[in-house]
Design an enzyme around this catalytic site. Structure first.
Site, PDB file in Angstrom:
ATOM      1  N   ASP A 129      -5.046 -13.695  -8.600  1.00  0.00           N
ATOM      2  CA  ASP A 129      -4.781 -13.240  -7.237  1.00  0.00           C
ATOM      3  C   ASP A 129      -4.353 -14.429  -6.366  1.00  0.00           C
ATOM      4  O   ASP A 129      -5.114 -15.384  -6.197  1.00  0.00           O
ATOM      5  CB  ASP A 129      -6.043 -12.577  -6.669  1.00  0.00           C
ATOM      6  CG  ASP A 129      -5.776 -11.754  -5.422  1.00  0.00           C
ATOM      7  OD1 ASP A 129      -4.861 -12.099  -4.659  1.00  0.00           O
ATOM      8  OD2 ASP A 129      -6.502 -10.766  -5.208  1.00  0.00           O
ATOM      9  N   HIS A 177      -3.080  -9.754  -7.061  1.00  0.00           N
ATOM     10  CA  HIS A 177      -3.765  -8.990  -6.010  1.00  0.00           C
ATOM     11  C   HIS A 177      -3.728  -7.495  -6.316  1.00  0.00           C
ATOM     12  O   HIS A 177      -4.720  -6.796  -6.133  1.00  0.00           O
ATOM     13  CB  HIS A 177      -3.097  -9.287  -4.673  1.00  0.00           C
ATOM     14  CG  HIS A 177      -3.887  -8.851  -3.490  1.00  0.00           C
ATOM     15  ND1 HIS A 177      -5.203  -9.215  -3.277  1.00  0.00           N
ATOM     16  CD2 HIS A 177      -3.541  -8.062  -2.422  1.00  0.00           C
ATOM     17  CE1 HIS A 177      -5.634  -8.687  -2.143  1.00  0.00           C
ATOM     18  NE2 HIS A 177      -4.653  -7.982  -1.618  1.00  0.00           N
ATOM     19  N   SER A 189      -8.624  -4.984  -0.632  1.00  0.00           N
ATOM     20  CA  SER A 189      -8.051  -6.014   0.225  1.00  0.00           C
ATOM     21  C   SER A 189      -8.627  -5.918   1.639  1.00  0.00           C
ATOM     22  O   SER A 189      -9.839  -6.057   1.808  1.00  0.00           O
ATOM     23  CB  SER A 189      -6.522  -5.917   0.212  1.00  0.00           C
ATOM     24  OG  SER A 189      -5.938  -7.081   0.761  1.00  0.00           O
TER      25      SER A 189
END
Length: 268
Positions: A220, A248, A96
Site C-alpha cells: 500500500d 491500497h 481507507s
C-alpha cells in the site's frame, strides 16, 4: 433497494441495501462511493449476509453540502442510517477514509451495536505524519493534493488512481474506478482531504474492545502497512490479515482472497 435517509442536520444520505441476513455496513474511501464494493455486493447475499453500502456526505448519491466533512459529521450520518434501518447487531466495515469514520462511529454510537469491526486499508489512526508518528504522507503533501484538485480535479484523481493498485487492471476497469471519484463534489473532495490531513484518532483506539479484523495490503502506497501495525497495537481484540500482493485497493488486487477472508471472518 436504495434508501434516502435524512440526518438531524437535514442532509440526505443514500444507502444501498441488498440481501437478507446479518447486516454488513460498508463505508467507502476517498473520493469514491459505495459502488467500489461491487464485488462484495455480488457475493455477500449469496452467503446469507445483507449488504448495506453508505455513500458518505459529499460522495456518490448523498447530499453534497458546502461543509460538514469532518469525521464527526460523517459518523453522525452513519448513525442516522443505522437508526433508520433499525440495525442492532451488525458488522461495520470501513475502507481507507471509511476506516477512521468507522472508528469515530464506534466510539460515539456503535460500541453496543457492532458485533465485528473490519478496517480495510484504513487511513487510521492518522493519515499524515506528526510528532511520534512518522507514517504516511506529510501534511504538505496533502496540501499539494488539495492544490492539484483545485487546479484540475480529473487529472489529480487520475494521478491518485495510479497509486491505488499494485497489480495491473484493464483500462475499462480503471476508467470505471476513475469515474466513481468524479461523482463526488469538488468541495467535498477537498474538505474530506482536509479531514484526512488533520484528524488524529490515536487516543480513540483503546476505547474499542469489539472483535476487529484489519485487512491491509503490504504494498500500500497510500496508507502504508505501518498503519495496520499501529491500529492493532491500539485495539486490544484485533487481528491483522495481510495481503502480500496488494496495494491500497486490496479488494481489487487480490479479489478472490479478499472475498474469501471476508466471508471467513463474517462466518466465524
Amino acid at each position: 433497494m436504495g434508501h434516502v435517509i435524512q440526518t438531524e442536520s437535514g442532509y440526505n444520505v443514500f444507502a444501498e441495501d441488498i440481501g437478507t441476513g446479518i447486516p454488513v455496513v460498508f463505508l467507502h474511501g476517498w473520493p469514491v462511493s459505495h459502488k467500489m464494493f461491487e464485488y462484495q455486493m455480488n457475493e455477500l447475499p449469496k452467503h446469507g449476509f445483507r449488504f448495506i453500502g453508505i455513500d458518505l456526505l459529499g460522495f456518490g448519491k448523498s447530499d453534497k453540502p458546502w461543509n460538514s466533512y469532518t469525521y464527526d459529521m460523517q459518523a453522525e450520518a452513519v448513525h442516522h442510517v443505522v437508526a433508520f434501518l433499525g440495525l442492532e447487531h451488525f458488522v461495520l466495515a470501513g475502507f481507507s477514509m471509511g476506516g477512521p469514520i468507522a472508528i469515530r462511529y464506534m466510539n460515539k454510537y456503535g460500541l453496543a451495536k457492532v458485533d465485528k469491526l473490519l478496517l480495510m486499508a484504513a487511513a487510521a489512526p492518522v493519515f499524515t505524519q506528526r510528532d511520534a508518528y512518522p507514517f504516511g504522507m506529510k501534511k504538505e503533501e496533502a496540501d499539494d493534493m488539495i492544490k492539484q484538485i483545485q487546479a484540475d480535479r480529473p487529472n489529480a484523481l487520475q494521478d491518485f488512481g495510479d497509486m491505488f493498485f499494485a497489480q495491473e487492471h484493464s483500462n475499462p476497469f480503471k476508467q470505471w474506478f476513475f469515474h466513481l471519484g468524479l461523482e463526488a463534489s469538488g468541495h467535498g473532495t477537498i474538505q474530506a482531504m482536509e479531514a484526512l490531513r488533520d484528524e488524529d484518532l490515536r487516543d480513540e483506539l483503546a476505547q474499542i474492545s469489539t472483535l476487529t479484523y484489519i485487512f491491509h495490503g503490504q504494498k500500500d502506497e497510500i496508507c502504508p502497512f505501518d498503519f495496520a501495525k499501529e491500529i492493532t497495537g491500539g485495539i486490544v481484540n484485533s487481528t491483522v490479515i495481510p495481503f502480500a500482493d496488494s496495494g491500497h485497493g486490496l479488494m481489487f488486487d487480490e479479489k478472490e482472497k479478499f472475498n474469501q477472508e471476508l466471508l471467513r471472518v463474517l462466518q466465524s
